[in-house]
Design a protein around this motif. Sequence first.
Motif, PDB file in Angstrom:
ATOM      1  N   MET A   1       0.783  -1.070   0.150  1.00 59.30           N
ATOM      2  CA  MET A   1      -0.130   0.086   0.004  1.00 59.30           C
ATOM      3  C   MET A   1       0.736   1.325  -0.169  1.00 59.30           C
ATOM      4  SD  MET A   1      -2.745  -1.212  -0.437  1.00 59.30           S
ATOM      5  CE  MET A   1      -2.244  -2.705  -1.227  1.00 59.30           C
ATOM      6  N   GLY A   2       2.130   1.201   0.660  1.00 58.43           N
ATOM      7  CA  GLY A   2       2.945   2.379   0.650  1.00 58.43           C
ATOM      8  C   GLY A   2       3.421   2.722  -0.765  1.00 58.43           C
ATOM      9  N   TYR A   3       3.788   1.683  -1.381  1.00 57.88           N
ATOM     10  CA  TYR A   3       4.221   1.772  -2.840  1.00 57.88           C
ATOM     11  C   TYR A   3       2.982   1.980  -3.628  1.00 57.88           C
ATOM     12  CZ  TYR A   3       8.842  -0.467  -2.912  1.00 57.88           C
ATOM     13  OH  TYR A   3      10.230  -1.107  -2.689  1.00 57.88           O
ATOM     14  N   ALA A   4       1.798   1.786  -3.547  1.00 59.60           N
ATOM     15  CA  ALA A   4       0.754   2.080  -4.382  1.00 59.60           C
ATOM     16  C   ALA A   4       0.188   3.417  -4.047  1.00 59.60           C
ATOM     17  CB  ALA A   4      -0.389   1.386  -3.996  1.00 59.60           C
ATOM     18  N   ILE A   5       0.312   4.113  -3.011  1.00 57.85           N
ATOM     19  CA  ILE A   5       0.013   5.461  -2.625  1.00 57.85           C
ATOM     20  C   ILE A   5       1.197   6.388  -3.203  1.00 57.85           C
ATOM     21  CG2 ILE A   5       0.001   7.139  -0.630  1.00 57.85           C
ATOM     22  CD1 ILE A   5      -1.254   4.732   0.993  1.00 57.85           C
ATOM     23  N   ALA A   6       2.299   5.994  -3.163  1.00 54.90           N
ATOM     24  CA  ALA A   6       3.596   7.016  -3.834  1.00 54.90           C
ATOM     25  C   ALA A   6       3.402   6.911  -5.118  1.00 54.90           C
ATOM     26  CB  ALA A   6       4.805   6.569  -2.995  1.00 54.90           C
ATOM     27  N   ALA A   7       3.083   5.748  -5.911  1.00 51.12           N
ATOM     28  CA  ALA A   7       3.149   5.645  -7.279  1.00 51.12           C
ATOM     29  C   ALA A   7       1.917   6.385  -7.737  1.00 51.12           C
ATOM     30  CB  ALA A   7       2.843   4.329  -7.907  1.00 51.12           C
TER      31      ALA A   7
ATOM     32  N   GLY B   1       0.676  10.275 -10.907  1.00 52.30           N
ATOM     33  CA  GLY B   1      -0.678  10.739 -11.287  1.00 52.30           C
ATOM     34  C   GLY B   1      -1.260   9.685 -12.263  1.00 52.30           C
ATOM     35  N   LYS B   2      -0.482   8.505 -12.396  1.00 56.12           N
ATOM     36  CA  LYS B   2      -1.298   7.535 -13.213  1.00 56.12           C
ATOM     37  C   LYS B   2      -2.129   6.420 -12.330  1.00 56.12           C
ATOM     38  CE  LYS B   2       1.263   8.553 -16.889  1.00 56.12           C
ATOM     39  NZ  LYS B   2       0.650   9.720 -17.234  1.00 56.12           N
ATOM     40  N   PRO B   3      -2.833   5.670 -13.023  1.00 55.69           N
ATOM     41  CA  PRO B   3      -3.868   4.813 -12.081  1.00 55.69           C
ATOM     42  C   PRO B   3      -2.647   3.594 -11.696  1.00 55.69           C
ATOM     43  CG  PRO B   3      -4.549   4.598 -14.601  1.00 55.69           C
ATOM     44  CD  PRO B   3      -3.570   5.820 -14.292  1.00 55.69           C
ATOM     45  N   VAL B   4      -3.244   3.127 -10.563  1.00 56.80           N
ATOM     46  CA  VAL B   4      -2.411   1.889  -9.849  1.00 56.80           C
ATOM     47  C   VAL B   4      -3.056   0.626  -9.748  1.00 56.80           C
ATOM     48  CG1 VAL B   4      -0.976   1.368  -7.889  1.00 56.80           C
ATOM     49  CG2 VAL B   4      -0.979   3.728  -8.755  1.00 56.80           C
ATOM     50  N   LEU B   5      -2.458  -0.407 -10.036  1.00 60.08           N
ATOM     51  CA  LEU B   5      -3.114  -1.890  -9.903  1.00 60.08           C
ATOM     52  C   LEU B   5      -2.056  -2.526  -8.959  1.00 60.08           C
ATOM     53  CD1 LEU B   5      -5.152  -4.145 -10.440  1.00 60.08           C
ATOM     54  CD2 LEU B   5      -3.477  -4.723 -12.545  1.00 60.08           C
ATOM     55  N   ALA B   6      -2.564  -2.760  -7.811  1.00 60.30           N
ATOM     56  CA  ALA B   6      -1.751  -3.490  -6.796  1.00 60.30           C
ATOM     57  C   ALA B   6      -2.209  -5.081  -6.760  1.00 60.30           C
ATOM     58  CB  ALA B   6      -1.744  -2.783  -5.412  1.00 60.30           C
TER      59      ALA B   6
ATOM     60  N   VAL C   1      -6.721  -2.197  -5.586  1.00 60.64           N
ATOM     61  CA  VAL C   1      -5.929  -3.602  -5.088  1.00 60.64           C
ATOM     62  C   VAL C   1      -6.749  -4.838  -5.250  1.00 60.64           C
ATOM     63  CG1 VAL C   1      -5.434  -4.213  -2.697  1.00 60.64           C
ATOM     64  CG2 VAL C   1      -5.307  -1.915  -3.261  1.00 60.64           C
ATOM     65  N   VAL C   2      -6.005  -5.901  -5.846  1.00 58.74           N
ATOM     66  CA  VAL C   2      -6.562  -7.207  -6.070  1.00 58.74           C
ATOM     67  C   VAL C   2      -5.977  -7.849  -5.185  1.00 58.74           C
ATOM     68  CG1 VAL C   2      -6.790  -8.952  -7.734  1.00 58.74           C
ATOM     69  CG2 VAL C   2      -7.028  -6.716  -8.511  1.00 58.74           C
ATOM     70  N   ILE C   3      -6.781  -8.641  -4.369  1.00 57.37           N
ATOM     71  CA  ILE C   3      -6.141  -9.475  -3.315  1.00 57.37           C
ATOM     72  C   ILE C   3      -6.353 -11.041  -3.856  1.00 57.37           C
ATOM     73  CG2 ILE C   3      -6.150 -10.539  -1.011  1.00 57.37           C
ATOM     74  CD1 ILE C   3      -6.719  -7.701  -0.152  1.00 57.37           C
ATOM     75  N   PHE C   4      -5.150 -11.747  -4.188  1.00 56.21           N
ATOM     76  CA  PHE C   4      -5.373 -13.225  -4.500  1.00 56.21           C
ATOM     77  C   PHE C   4      -5.402 -13.832  -3.188  1.00 56.21           C
ATOM     78  CE2 PHE C   4      -3.030 -13.252  -8.835  1.00 56.21           C
ATOM     79  CZ  PHE C   4      -4.021 -12.518  -9.352  1.00 56.21           C
ATOM     80  N   ASN C   5      -6.823 -14.073  -3.041  1.00 56.02           N
ATOM     81  CA  ASN C   5      -7.138 -14.702  -1.412  1.00 56.02           C
ATOM     82  C   ASN C   5      -7.133 -16.268  -1.619  1.00 56.02           C
ATOM     83  OD1 ASN C   5      -7.994 -15.387   0.914  1.00 56.02           O
ATOM     84  ND2 ASN C   5      -9.986 -13.909   0.771  1.00 56.02           N
ATOM     85  N   ASN C   6      -6.123 -16.857  -1.249  1.00 55.40           N
ATOM     86  CA  ASN C   6      -5.921 -18.336  -1.283  1.00 55.40           C
ATOM     87  C   ASN C   6      -6.038 -18.811   0.109  1.00 55.40           C
ATOM     88  OD1 ASN C   6      -3.412 -17.445  -0.554  1.00 55.40           O
ATOM     89  ND2 ASN C   6      -2.595 -18.968  -1.792  1.00 55.40           N
ATOM     90  N   ASP C   7      -6.592 -17.839   1.151  1.00 61.42           N
ATOM     91  CA  ASP C   7      -6.787 -18.429   2.504  1.00 61.42           C
ATOM     92  C   ASP C   7      -5.557 -18.316   3.175  1.00 61.42           C
ATOM     93  OD1 ASP C   7      -9.418 -18.330   2.062  1.00 61.42           O
ATOM     94  OD2 ASP C   7      -9.675 -20.810   2.132  1.00 61.42           O
ATOM     95  N   GLY C   8      -4.343 -18.022   2.785  1.00 61.87           N
ATOM     96  CA  GLY C   8      -3.095 -18.270   3.493  1.00 61.87           C
ATOM     97  C   GLY C   8      -1.946 -17.825   2.900  1.00 61.87           C
ATOM     98  N   ILE C   9      -0.668 -18.114   3.535  1.00 60.15           N
ATOM     99  CA  ILE C   9       0.545 -18.111   3.069  1.00 60.15           C
ATOM    100  C   ILE C   9       1.057 -19.410   2.199  1.00 60.15           C
ATOM    101  CG2 ILE C   9       3.137 -18.008   3.851  1.00 60.15           C
ATOM    102  CD1 ILE C   9       2.076 -16.511   6.220  1.00 60.15           C
TER     103      ILE C   9
ATOM    104  N   THR D   1     -10.453   0.920  -4.822  1.00 58.01           N
ATOM    105  CA  THR D   1     -11.208  -0.178  -5.141  1.00 58.01           C
ATOM    106  C   THR D   1     -10.569  -1.281  -4.483  1.00 58.01           C
ATOM    107  OG1 THR D   1     -12.303   0.700  -6.908  1.00 58.01           O
ATOM    108  CG2 THR D   1     -12.533  -1.646  -6.591  1.00 58.01           C
ATOM    109  N   LEU D   2     -11.246  -2.084  -3.986  1.00 54.87           N
ATOM    110  CA  LEU D   2     -10.541  -3.257  -3.316  1.00 54.87           C
ATOM    111  C   LEU D   2     -11.142  -4.725  -3.995  1.00 54.87           C
ATOM    112  CD1 LEU D   2      -9.003  -4.147   0.122  1.00 54.87           C
ATOM    113  CD2 LEU D   2     -10.002  -5.854  -1.205  1.00 54.87           C
ATOM    114  N   VAL D   3     -10.755  -5.666  -4.764  1.00 51.83           N
ATOM    115  CA  VAL D   3     -11.023  -6.784  -5.122  1.00 51.83           C
ATOM    116  C   VAL D   3     -10.758  -7.812  -4.507  1.00 51.83           C
ATOM    117  CG1 VAL D   3     -11.703  -8.107  -7.251  1.00 51.83           C
ATOM    118  CG2 VAL D   3     -11.321  -5.470  -7.479  1.00 51.83           C
ATOM    119  N   ASN D   4     -11.546  -8.651  -3.982  1.00 51.66           N
ATOM    120  CA  ASN D   4     -11.455  -9.927  -3.348  1.00 51.66           C
ATOM    121  C   ASN D   4     -11.317 -11.059  -4.123  1.00 51.66           C
ATOM    122  OD1 ASN D   4     -10.722 -11.607  -0.700  1.00 51.66           O
ATOM    123  ND2 ASN D   4     -12.804 -12.551  -1.196  1.00 51.66           N
ATOM    124  N   ALA D   5     -10.186 -11.533  -4.705  1.00 49.64           N
ATOM    125  CA  ALA D   5     -10.173 -12.573  -5.852  1.00 49.64           C
ATOM    126  C   ALA D   5     -10.031 -13.770  -5.263  1.00 49.64           C
ATOM    127  CB  ALA D   5      -9.031 -12.203  -6.975  1.00 49.64           C
TER     128      ALA D   5
END
Length: 572
Positions: free
Chosen positions: A435-441, A446-451, A477-485, A543-547
């Motif tokens: 999120m730090g990188y996304a904010i600074a980017a 001034g461009k859109p960011v996909l995290a 933000v797209v979270i690849f949600n595979n329930d863990g590490i 936006t936050l997408v729970n994938a």
Amino acid sequence: MAEGTNKPGDTQDLTDGFHLLIDALKLNGVTTIYNVPGIPITDFGRMAQASGIRVLSFRHEQNAGYAASIAGFLTKKPGICLTVSAPGFLNGLTALAHATTNCFPMILMSGSSEREIVDLQQGDYEEMDQLAIAKPLCKAAYRILHAQDIGIGLARAIRAAVSGRPGGVYLDLPAKLFGQVMNAEAGKKSLVKVIDPAPAQLPAPAAVKRALEILKSAKKPLIILGKGAAYAQADEAIKTLVEKTGYPFLPMSMAKGLLPDTHPQCAGAARSTVLKDSDVVLMIGARLNWLLSHGKGKTWGDAPKKFVQIDIEPKEMDSNVEIAAPVVGDIASCVDALLAGMGSWPAAPAEWVNAVKAKREENVAKMAPRLMNNNVPMDYHGALGVLRTIVKERPDAILVNEGANALDLTRGVIDMYKPRKRIDVGTWGIMGIGMGYAIAAAVETGKPVLAIEGDSAFGFSGMEIETICRYKLPVCVVIFNNDGIYRGTDVNKAGDDPATTVFVKGARYDKMIEAFGGVGVNATSPDELKRAVNAAMDSGKPTLVNAVIDPAAGSESGRIGNLNPQSALKKK
Ligand SMILES: Cc1ncc(C[n+]2csc(CCOP(=O)(O)OP(=O)(O)O)c2C)c(N)n1
Ligand SMILES: [Mg+2]
């Protein structure tokens, strides 16, 4: 009465530490500060904001620090992070060390407690000898004790951060400094504008000649582009050099897009072949560290290699293996010198170029059907197949990426088309930059960011989605949600606690951003994912997408499972 102490009365002609520091920052072109307020820097942040500097407040200093570090990478100017004493300072320190390791210019400015009390260890508010602690973790560390030294202190910090090999610099600002007053005219004169903060460093002509002779003799040449090459902003010269040689090139993760990944000479999809079989390797701003298996061993095969290395840091040469032709200087100057010395250059060895091309095409073809799968639950490839097209359609967007499988597979699948559009975990493979990188980017470009974030990776900086919403930044933000590490399928073999690598099953990260007025989407298929991300990238709404990813889809540690130590007793 000494300069720098309070003098009652003639306040009209006075300035103070607060104002001198703001003036010094502005004089040197600083436009943004990434910070978390508190004693003794709250008022400084307010005044800096009032003066027109953009002061962005984060929820945790580590994220502010990572933001500053990547701002440095993206702009070639030191990113500025501002923290409170002791705990805030320590929270920012990881990012300062990260900046130094990754060669990003950054200045961590931290308020600190009273020297007299700290040095006698008398128990001041947030007491800590911050300068001593920062020193081993950064390129340089300075403390400013007197208002009249603010100009020179900041100048030293800026020059140390950006000259030579860039890195992190610590600047210690004791609370008392801010309130110190001095004559306004004298204060103005004490400020320093840093002239030519990162002077060109030209390579020796003999070194360039040696390098060209070795390159010319190559039968199986390879060029490796590192993030130093991306940082250099010598994009045209590097492209010209690569194309004039005709050699296959391999971009390291954050050098992707320096030349498009779809360029005919790109060997990204034939990585193991080119590392193993090449005979001469030209390294541009890349280091032979763990990410390149230290330049030896199985990855590099048995064929003898000659390395030509361009780096601004002489100590980098021979760090892991012998460098046959060290070219020491800044990347732009070195690449220009090579180009000037090339004259008419022979065509690249056709047999080698064709062999690499064939391997690349074979691997790309193998991957293609996997990217088009519509499995539900999604696997990484199905999800990445749609995101890859979205990035292709928006080559100016910035891609932030962290995780294990979520990182390695994204890096392999998503082609980049322009320089400095991919920012990720870097040299340490660190989690928490997201999120730090996304904010600074978003702020710096001034461009859109996909995290694209692993669900674990996201957790390290997830609270900053409030920051993203607060500043209305165009971040998806797209979270690849595979329930863990790595996977969400591990089980605890003893007791009721969940296994160490798994999280709450079926977690709905999308609901988090709704708490702050952002758009949350739960995506269970590639189609849903595509629609949600397209809408976010077009609207610019936070936006936050729970994938939802199949918990069994990943592998241990992604691509670097081999680095895990093994217990000899494991199989008992
Ligand atoms: C600061 C830090 N702490 C811990 C780690 C160890 N680590 C490596 S990858 C990872 C998380 C991987 O899980 P996730 O982000 O969900 O990605 P996945 O493989 O599941 O897609 C962790 C904790 C790290 N690299 N950095
Ligand atoms: Mg995960």
